[in-house]
Design an enzyme around this catalytic site. Structure first.
Site, PDB file in Angstrom:
ATOM      1  CG  PHE A 124      -1.920   1.183   1.081  1.00  0.00           C
ATOM      2  CD1 PHE A 124      -3.073   1.061   0.312  1.00  0.00           C
ATOM      3  CD2 PHE A 124      -1.653   2.408   1.680  1.00  0.00           C
ATOM      4  CE1 PHE A 124      -3.940   2.138   0.154  1.00  0.00           C
ATOM      5  CE2 PHE A 124      -2.523   3.482   1.534  1.00  0.00           C
ATOM      6  CZ  PHE A 124      -3.663   3.349   0.766  1.00  0.00           C
ATOM      7  CG  ASP A 209       5.395   3.671   1.885  1.00  0.00           C
ATOM      8  OD1 ASP A 209       5.387   4.320   2.949  1.00  0.00           O
ATOM      9  OD2 ASP A 209       4.390   3.551   1.162  1.00  0.00           O
ATOM     10  CE  LYS A 238      -1.359   5.606   7.562  1.00  0.00           C
ATOM     11  NZ  LYS A 238      -0.986   5.080   6.252  1.00  0.00           N
TER      12      LYS A 238
HETATM   13  C1  LIG Z   1      -1.176   5.284   4.849  1.00  0.00           C
HETATM   14  C2  LIG Z   1      -0.069   4.890   3.949  1.00  0.00           C
HETATM   15  C3  LIG Z   1       0.197   5.593   2.750  1.00  0.00           C
HETATM   16  C4  LIG Z   1      -0.690   6.698   2.249  1.00  0.00           C
HETATM   17  O1  LIG Z   1      -0.664   7.810   3.066  1.00  0.00           O
HETATM   18  P1  LIG Z   1      -1.766   8.979   2.848  1.00  0.00           P
HETATM   19  O2  LIG Z   1      -1.332  10.023   3.823  1.00  0.00           O
HETATM   20  O3  LIG Z   1      -3.093   8.376   3.146  1.00  0.00           O
HETATM   21  O4  LIG Z   1      -1.644   9.420   1.438  1.00  0.00           O
HETATM   22  C5  LIG Z   1       1.288   5.204   2.012  1.00  0.00           C
HETATM   23  N1  LIG Z   1       2.079   4.197   2.403  1.00  0.00           N
HETATM   24  C6  LIG Z   1       1.858   3.511   3.542  1.00  0.00           C
HETATM   25  C7  LIG Z   1       2.799   2.421   3.931  1.00  0.00           C
HETATM   26  C8  LIG Z   1       0.775   3.824   4.348  1.00  0.00           C
HETATM   27  O5  LIG Z   1       0.539   3.122   5.453  1.00  0.00           O
END
Ligand SMILES: *Cc1c(COP(=O)(O)O)cnc(C)c1O
Length: 383
Positions: A124, A209, A238
């Site tokens: 994700f 990420d 986050k």
């Molecule tokens: C939540 C998340 C995203 C996306 O972040 P947003 O602020 O919602 O755009 C990307 N990568 C990971 C691993 C996430 O948990």
């Protein structure tokens, strides 16, 4: 617009690990804004930092320098592998920056064909088009095609397939060190080491990420530290602002040099208000020992979940790292989220059958005991 399935609860205020509805009912918050409120709700020091900054200067654009942004960049590079930081407003945007930076660096260095990015199935990376393309979940891409060209997907934690999929066009491998939305999947420790080595041998960039795993979630400031390797590019969001929207893309100086003035930008990115919040989060994690506190309660939570897994046959596995913990079930997880809500404990379910626990680092042993006892009563009913 109709993009969310929401729970039947309107949250009015929060304090520490607790939130309250309009009737004053109290809920233990083990979702924490989806791993965002790492220091809980309404932390007085963060509130004070935001308030003070709001009185002084909220926004200037990136046409000028501001102290909070400079200091936050300094803090991030001092405590990570990186030398340079680009600020934006969310995880998806941070990943967009990472993808653009990787392509620009790779095409500058190795020619115009070097554009391919390998990502993982069940990953994700966000909902904007390039970050959605990077997200290896066809269900989430459905109806939004065509996706951005140049992405291919491999199974997570499968080194041989990754190695076989790589081509001379591969510019970067992008992954979450622990797949969070994908069901709290922790890879083998030597997997990430092998990926790092493969990248080094072929001059492929390694993008981590760490939007969810970063800022102490796994017990170290960044998850890569747990695996004894470093990425070339890392994204954060986050937890970074403790609840205030901010994202960041970090890189080594060689790679960051591929961005020159005019190549990438964000109007709001790294504005003084968001940076003041993130600076206070940093202080509390490192000088205020909250990182250490999170590690201790993370161990306690992991032990409690492991013991539940032994007790209840519908739990297939308890897994995670630090305060990113999951329970994989043999049954649908969503009804259990509702059952916990009825008992005033907020939890989350991902991938349909993985209960995810991402509480604030300030959660107490007593509060974890409450979570575990509510889970136990909820599981007893389904045995
Ligand atoms: C939540 C998340 C995203 C996306 O972040 P947003 O602020 O919602 O755009 C990307 N990568 C990971 C691993 C996430 O948990």
């Amino acid at each position: 617009m109709n993009t969310y399935t929401r729970l039947p609860l309107t949250i009015e205020r929060g304090q520490g690990c607790l939130v309250y509805d309009a009737e004053g009912r109290e809920y233990l918050d083990c979702v924490a804004g989806i791993a965002v409120n790492i220091l809980g709700h309404a932390h007085p020091d963060i509130v004070e930092a935001i308030t003070r900054q709001a009185r002084q200067l909220i926004h200037t654009s990136n046409l000028f320098y501001t102290e909070p942004q400079t200091q936050l960049a300094q803090r991030l590079v001092e405590h990570s592998f990186a030398d340079k930081v680009f600020f934006c407003n969310s995880g998806a945007e941070a990943n967009e920056a990472a993808i653009k930076l990787a392509r620009r660096y790779a095409t500058n260095s190795f020619g115009p064909d070097r554009i391919e990015i390998l990502t993982m199935l069940n990953s994700f990376h966000g909902r904007t088009l390039a970050s959605l393309t990077a997200t290896g979940q066809p269900a989430l891409q459905n109806g939004f095609g065509p996706m951005v060209p140049g992405f291919r997907y491999v199974p997570f934690n499968d080194f041989n397939t990754l190695e076989a999929t790589m081509t001379p066009q591969t510019a970067a491998i992008m992954l979450e060190p622990i797949q969070a939305e994908g069901g709290v999947v922790v890879p083998d420790i030597d997997y990430l080491k092998k990926v790092r080595k493969l990248c080094d041998e072929h001059q492929i960039l390694l993008i981590f990420d760490e939007v969810q795993t970063g800022m102490g979630r796994t017990g170290t400031l960044f998850a890569y530290e747990q695996f004894g390797i470093q990425p070339d590019i890392m994204t954060l969001a986050k937890g970074l602002g403790g609840g205030v929207p901010i994202g960041a893309c970090l890189a080594t100086k060689t790679i960051a040099a591929a961005f020159e003035p005019g190549t990438h930008a964000s109007t709001f990115g790294g504005n003084p208000l968001a940076c003041a919040a993130a600076l206070k989060v940093f202080d509390l994690l490192l000088d205020g020992n909250k990182l250490e506190q999170g590690r201790i309660v993370g161990d306690y939570l992991a032990k409690g979940l492991a013991s539940l897994a032994k007790q209840f046959s519908c739990i297939q596995e308890a897994r995670g790292m630090g305060l990113l913990q999951g329970l994989e079930l043999s049954i649908d997880g969503k009804p259990l989220v509702m059952d916990c809500l009825e008992q005033r404990v907020l939890i989350n379910c991902t991938m349909g059958n993985v209960l995810r626990f991402v509480p604030p680092f300030i959660i107490s042993h007593t509060q974890i005991d409450l979570l575990l006892s509510v889970l136990s009563s909820v599981f007893s009913k389904r045995k």
